[in-house]
Design a protein around this motif. Structure first.
Motif, short mmCIF file in Angstrom:
data_model
loop_
_atom_site.label_atom_id
_atom_site.label_comp_id
_atom_site.label_asym_id
_atom_site.label_seq_id
_atom_site.Cartn_x
_atom_site.Cartn_y
_atom_site.Cartn_z
N MET A 1 -42.24 45.92 8.77
CA MET A 1 -44.16 46.41 8.29
C MET A 1 -44.92 46.11 6.71
N SER A 2 -45.44 45.53 6.01
CA SER A 2 -45.89 45.58 4.77
C SER A 2 -47.34 46.01 4.83
N LEU A 3 -47.38 46.67 4.66
CA LEU A 3 -49.03 47.42 4.06
C LEU A 3 -49.32 47.54 2.58
N GLU A 4 -50.37 47.18 2.36
CA GLU A 4 -50.66 46.76 0.92
C GLU A 4 -52.33 47.72 0.83
N LEU A 5 -52.97 48.96 0.11
CA LEU A 5 -54.27 49.00 -0.18
C LEU A 5 -54.83 48.83 -1.25
N PHE A 6 -55.86 48.05 -1.30
CA PHE A 6 -55.95 47.69 -2.61
C PHE A 6 -57.35 48.99 -2.82
N ALA A 7 -56.73 50.05 -3.08
CA ALA A 7 -58.22 51.06 -3.23
C ALA A 7 -58.39 51.70 -4.97
N HIS A 8 -59.02 53.05 -4.95
CA HIS A 8 -59.44 53.62 -6.44
C HIS A 8 -59.67 55.14 -5.37
N PRO A 9 -59.15 55.77 -5.45
CA PRO A 9 -58.71 57.40 -5.58
C PRO A 9 -60.08 58.21 -5.27
N PHE A 10 -61.16 57.56 -6.39
CA PHE A 10 -62.51 57.79 -6.39
C PHE A 10 -64.03 57.54 -5.73
N SER A 11 -62.92 55.90 -4.96
CA SER A 11 -64.16 55.73 -4.40
C SER A 11 -64.28 56.55 -3.31
N SER A 12 -65.76 56.32 -2.66
CA SER A 12 -65.64 57.37 -0.88
C SER A 12 -65.27 56.24 -0.25
N TYR A 13 -65.26 55.15 0.40
CA TYR A 13 -64.76 53.78 1.10
C TYR A 13 -63.20 54.31 1.05
N CYS A 14 -62.51 54.69 -0.47
CA CYS A 14 -60.96 54.50 0.08
C CYS A 14 -60.80 55.65 0.34
N GLN A 15 -61.43 56.55 0.43
CA GLN A 15 -61.22 57.78 0.61
C GLN A 15 -61.05 57.83 2.65
N LYS A 16 -62.47 57.04 2.79
CA LYS A 16 -62.29 57.18 3.85
C LYS A 16 -61.03 56.21 4.75
N VAL A 17 -60.58 55.10 3.91
CA VAL A 17 -59.26 54.77 4.64
C VAL A 17 -57.80 55.46 4.86
N LEU A 18 -58.00 56.10 3.34
CA LEU A 18 -56.70 57.21 2.97
C LEU A 18 -56.83 58.61 3.73
N ILE A 19 -57.50 58.73 3.86
CA ILE A 19 -57.15 60.24 5.04
C ILE A 19 -56.91 59.86 6.08
N ALA A 20 -57.40 58.28 6.84
CA ALA A 20 -56.71 57.46 7.94
C ALA A 20 -55.23 57.66 7.98
N LEU A 21 -55.41 56.99 6.36
CA LEU A 21 -53.39 56.15 6.55
C LEU A 21 -52.21 58.12 6.62
N TRP A 22 -53.22 58.63 5.95
CA TRP A 22 -52.55 60.05 5.07
C TRP A 22 -52.68 60.36 6.71
#
Length: 218
Positions: A1-22
């Motif tokens: 498995m190789s997952l890459e997430l292009f994101a910024h930690p202050f972005s609300s929509y990025c946080q939404k995905v990070l919550i699920a991943l973490w």
């Protein structure tokens, strides 16, 4: 498995995905989108010409937009959480996901980001209407939130992934206030969830970028 997430930690929509991943403990490579990583922006634009993020790459396959990314993770890389449960709760989670993204986050952005428009291009009427609609959304949530611990019931779902950053930032623009105790209590509860708290903490160094100024209370 190789997952890459292009994101910024202050972005609300990025946080939404990070919550699920973490929350699922899913391993991934974090492709930070900031001025020190121009190559990540270039790759983001190559894969998605609109340049919007978050963006997930799964073994070369590009997945865009926060909700489809979480749906993809549940389908291809399931973890201990059911982001979209079966049956009625799943339908409720999907509806609330759209509600938080559209009526809470959408109106927060219209009201909060108007200050960034160039002179002569500002929209004070639109910003004022967005604040009014944000308060209408708060009132609807106060009357219709689940009686359970989380947005769609007793299970932490896609709806909570959307709610956490939406309510976090929206309350900075237009306070929920003491007249909405159920919604205020839910906001406090979801922000105390360990992975949500992590998302908030990782975005903390960037608070100076919030257009209206970030309050000290969170």
């Amino acid at each position: 498995m190789s997952l890459e997430l292009f994101a910024h930690p202050f972005s609300s929509y990025c946080q939404k995905v990070l919550i699920a991943l973490w929350a699922d403990g899913t391993p991934f490579d974090y492709r930070m989108l900031d001025e020190e990583h121009a190559e990540n922006f270039a790759e983001l634009k190559r894969r998605w010409p609109f340049g919007k993020f978050p963006l997930l790459v799964d073994d070369g396959e590009t997945v865009v937009e926060s909700t489809p990314i979480i749906e993809h993770l549940q389908a291809r890389h399931p973890g201990p959480n059911r982001w979209i449960p079966d049956g009625e709760q799943g339908r409720r989670a999907r509806f609330l996901d759209r509600f938080f993204d559209t009526y809470v986050m959408g109106n927060m952005q219209k009201a909060g980001l108007d200050i960034l428009r160039p002179e002569g291009c500002k929209d004070p009427y639109g910003a004022s209407q967005a604040r009014a609609d944000l308060n209408l959304a708060y009132d609807w949530l106060e009357a219709n939130l689940s009686e359970g611990s989380w947005a769609a019931g007793d299970e932490f779902t896609l709806a909570d992934c959307a709610a956490a950053p939406s309510l976090f930032y929206a309350d900075w623009v237009e306070e929920i206030g003491p007249s909405r105790p159920r919604l205020a209590a839910y906001r406090a509860r979801v922000l105390a969830h360990p992975v949500v708290a992590r998302a908030v903490d990782e975005g903390r160094p960037y608070r100076q970028y919030f257009p209206l100024g970030a309050p000290d209370r969170d």
